[in-house]
Design a protein around this motif. Structure first.
Motif, short mmCIF file in Angstrom:
data_model
loop_
_atom_site.label_atom_id
_atom_site.label_comp_id
_atom_site.label_asym_id
_atom_site.label_seq_id
_atom_site.Cartn_x
_atom_site.Cartn_y
_atom_site.Cartn_z
N PRO A 107 0.67 -1.28 -0.21
CA PRO A 107 0.39 -0.12 -0.22
C PRO A 107 0.88 1.19 0.02
CG PRO A 107 0.43 -1.04 2.32
CD PRO A 107 0.73 -1.89 1.33
N ASN A 108 0.30 2.43 -0.18
CA ASN A 108 1.15 3.39 -0.42
C ASN A 108 1.55 4.02 0.99
OD1 ASN A 108 0.88 6.72 -0.46
ND2 ASN A 108 1.77 6.09 -1.89
N ALA A 109 2.96 4.05 1.22
CA ALA A 109 3.45 4.98 1.83
C ALA A 109 2.72 5.68 3.05
CB ALA A 109 4.66 4.95 1.87
N GLY A 110 2.30 6.11 2.50
CA GLY A 110 1.16 6.94 3.55
C GLY A 110 0.14 6.60 4.49
N ALA A 111 -0.60 5.50 3.66
CA ALA A 111 -1.72 4.68 4.55
C ALA A 111 -0.33 4.18 5.53
CB ALA A 111 -2.49 4.02 3.26
#
Length: 676
Positions: free
Chosen positions: A513-517
């Protein structure tokens, strides 16, 4: 036979009990011949083994046994004559007196025999009112029992199983018979001692008498009015049938039930009114291991009162409460306190206890652990209170290690769901349902509590909790095995900490998943198969680990990644792909050692590749390869900061493909390989 005997008054029978030694037994009545005497041992008529003496004597005689009867054997001697007449007197013939005397003797003896038989028979009393002596007919009395009707005349009744009347055998293999009286005494009813249960008669004395006399006392359906406290002593049980077995106090001036000792059981009752519905305290002994279950307490001042009382040696510990409703308490639903110098109530267990005010006024709290030093536990309990309550659950100042699990708190007003007083320590709250408008946790303890899914607005869920110090003895990781049948993309949801992935069916793309999530998330990915198919790690909407995709090409290759919310970073790997950098310049080039291979072109002019000092922090333990990549005649010279170079000399690379590999041990750069 003598011509005439004297027949004395009396019954022609005598009975003895043998002692095992006596052989001679007398009979004190006359017989006419030896055969007129019947001899019984027990119930058996004897024909041999004895001799009769004294026939024809008015005073009687004796019986001598060949062997003494056994000790305890009944010995019966009785005269038995046939009722008959075998002689006759001729008309105008002689009539001797001896013949008449003999006939009269036999008649008298026969009458004594009949009278003796009648003495052994059931018969009406001489003063009885006239009654029928006739039995019902054969067809009527067949298979029936003889009885008497209302007028005292013979009649019949259906047969009775006498064994069933005298014994009880429970169903099931291994059951044994018991006297019915013993069975009935297993549980005593309060009605056995005169309790009425009509809600009017004072049943206090009757119930207490039952509790004093029996270990287990049953309260049948009814309303039993009491005017004083009932005492449930050590090991006693008082139980009812639930909501229909009601013990109602005449006022709230006294406690309804006292448990002043241990190992008592109170269950299946509805208790109404009272200063306290049930009070537990160590007056007569340690108040321990008592059980309260399936109770309803209605309109008490305090529902359940656990009192440490006055003697520390008689504590209120280890009591168990389950499935109890306290309805409309005017002060507290459940109260743990100490009325004297005793120990605080500790280690008591409450399960499924509900305090419900039903909009009635309450001045205190649903649950008030005013004093309880250690380990009182409340599991699946509830307080639903009116708006004037102090708190749904109130933890007082003299408390330690109180456990509140799955607690339901509700009020229409701003009543605190849980109130923690200053001085309370180590209260643990897990899964608090806060349905009151007041604070979920009103903390006056200075943060001396722990909570999980139990606060507002922060629910203290584990994923939002910060652990400043953690000691782990056994750390376990959730592991998931992934093997797409034909390869392809697999979107990782990070519900596991370790992914063991096989690319045996075809190349696999493991997409993070995207690192921001995934801020703070750590995951390890390992290739488990030996195929030539590549496992590539990418990122949704991002560049991937360390800003690029990562390929795991060999079996057992692995990489551990951490997200800081901006990027995924590689923090560990066993087969990290080699980094290479192409450099095309002339003059001085100082590599930063972020790559393990530098391809240097000197096409534009000679190049000096100056390695950092071998003692530099980013150089110690590093291995680096420098290779000349162009075909020009310009040199690539490898040196080191401070002079010299690998193995203390400058290394000149003059032809395409010439290379040198060196490693720093902190003191110098050492050549591991060289071409040429």
């Amino acid at each position: 036979m003598t011509s005439s005997l004297s027949i004395p008054r009396g019954t022609p029978r005598v009975q003895y009990v043998a002692d095992g030694a006596q052989r001679v037994f007398t009979y004190p009545f006359p017989i006419f011949a030896d055969d007129d005497l019947q001899v019984f041992l027990g119930a058996a008529l004897q024909n041999t083994g004895y001799a009769v003496a004294g026939a024809g004597a008015s005073a009687g005689g004796s019986v001598t046994f060949a062997q003494a009867p056994e000790n305890g054997t009944a010995v019966l001697l009785r005269r038995r004559l046939p009722i008959e007449r075998t002689s006759g007197f001729l008309d105008s013939g002689p009539l001797p007196a001896s013949a008449l005397n003999g006939e009269f003797d036999r008649l008298t003896a026969g009458l004594q025999q009949v009278a003796g038989d009648q003495d052994l028979m059931l018969r009406y009393a001489d003063t009885d009112l006239p009654a029928s002596p006739l039995l019902p007919g054969r067809a009527i009395r067949q298979g029936k029992l003889l009885a008497f009707d209302g007028a005292g005349n013979p009649t019949v009744r259906p047969p009775v199983d006498e064994e069933a009347l005298s014994t009880y055998v429970p169903p099931g293999t291994g059951a044994v018979s018991r006297p019915v009286r013993d069975k009935l005494s297993d549980v005593v009813s309060v009605k056995d001692f005169g309790a009425v249960g009509d809600g009017v008669v004072d049943d206090t004395v009757a119930i207490q008498a039952a509790l004093t006399s029996a270990k287990a006392v049953h309260v049948p359906p009814g309303t039993y009015r009491i005017t004083n406290t009932l005492t449930l002593a050590y090991g006693k049980t008082l139980s009812g049938t639930g909501q229909t077995s009601i013990i109602a106090g005449s006022s709230d001036a006294f406690d309804l039930v006292h448990i002043p000792d241990g190992y008592a059981t109170l269950s299946g009752l509805r208790l109404e009114n009272g200063k306290a519905g049930v009070r537990l305290f160590g007056r007569d002994g340690p108040c321990v291991q008592n059980t309260l279950s399936d109770l309803t307490l209605w309109d008490p001042q305090v529902g359940l009162l656990f009192d440490g009382y006055t003697d520390p040696n008689l504590p209120c510990y280890w009591n168990n409460v389950a499935r109890v409703l306290v309805a409309r308490p005017s002060r507290h639903g459940v109260w743990l306190t100490r009325s004297g110098a005793g120990d605080t109530p500790n280690a008591n267990r409450f399960h499924c206890v509900r305090v419900y005010s039903l909009s009635a006024p309450i001045s205190g709290s649903g649950f008030f652990v005013e004093e309880g030093r250690y380990n009182n536990a409340f599991v699946d309990c509830e307080a639903n209170l009116s708006t004037m309550a102090q708190a749904c659950f109130h933890v007082g100042a003299v408390t330690d290690k109180t456990l509140i699990l799955n607690f339901y708190a509700e009020s229409l007003g701003g009543v605190p769901n849980v109130l923690l007083e200053a001085g309370s320590v180590e209260t643990s709250i897990l899964n608090l349902f806060s349905a009151s408008a007041g604070p979920a946790i009103q903390d006056r303890s200075g943060g001396r509590y722990t909570a999980l899914n139990a606060g507002y607005p922060e629910k203290n869920r584990l994923e939002h909790s910060r652990v400043t110090q953690l000691t782990v003895e056994a750390l376990r990781f959730d592991t998931e095995y992934v093997e797409p049948l034909q390869g392809g993309r697999v979107d990782l949801d990070l519900t596991s900490s370790v992914y063991l992935m096989s690319a045996y069916g075809g190349p696999v793309e493991a997409r993070l998943p995207n690192a921001g999530a995934a801020n703070g998330h750590s995951v390890t990915i390992k290739k488990t198969d030996a195929s030539a198919n590549v496992l590539t790690i990418t990122e949704t909407g991002g560049p991937g680990p360390d800003g690029r995709s990562v390929a795991l090409g060999n079996r057992y290759d692995l990489v551990t990644l951490v997200s800081n919310g901006a990027n995924w970073w590689i923090v560990a790997a066993n087969r990290h792909p080699g980094n290479a950098r192409f450099v095309e310049a002339s003059g001085l080039f100082e590599p930063d050692l972020n790559q393990s291979l530098y391809l240097v072109s000197a096409w534009s002019g000679a190049v000096e590749v100056r390695l950092p000092s071998p003692g530099a922090a980013h150089a110690v333990g590093r291995t680096v390869t420098v290779k000349k990549s162009d075909t020009s005649g310009n040199r690539v010279t490898v040196t080191a900061q401070g002079g010299g170079g690998p193995d203390s000399e400058a290394i000149a690379l003059t032809g395409q493909g010439h290379a040198v590999t060196a490693m720093s041990n902190g003191a110098g750069w050492h050549i591991l390989g060289r071409n040429p």
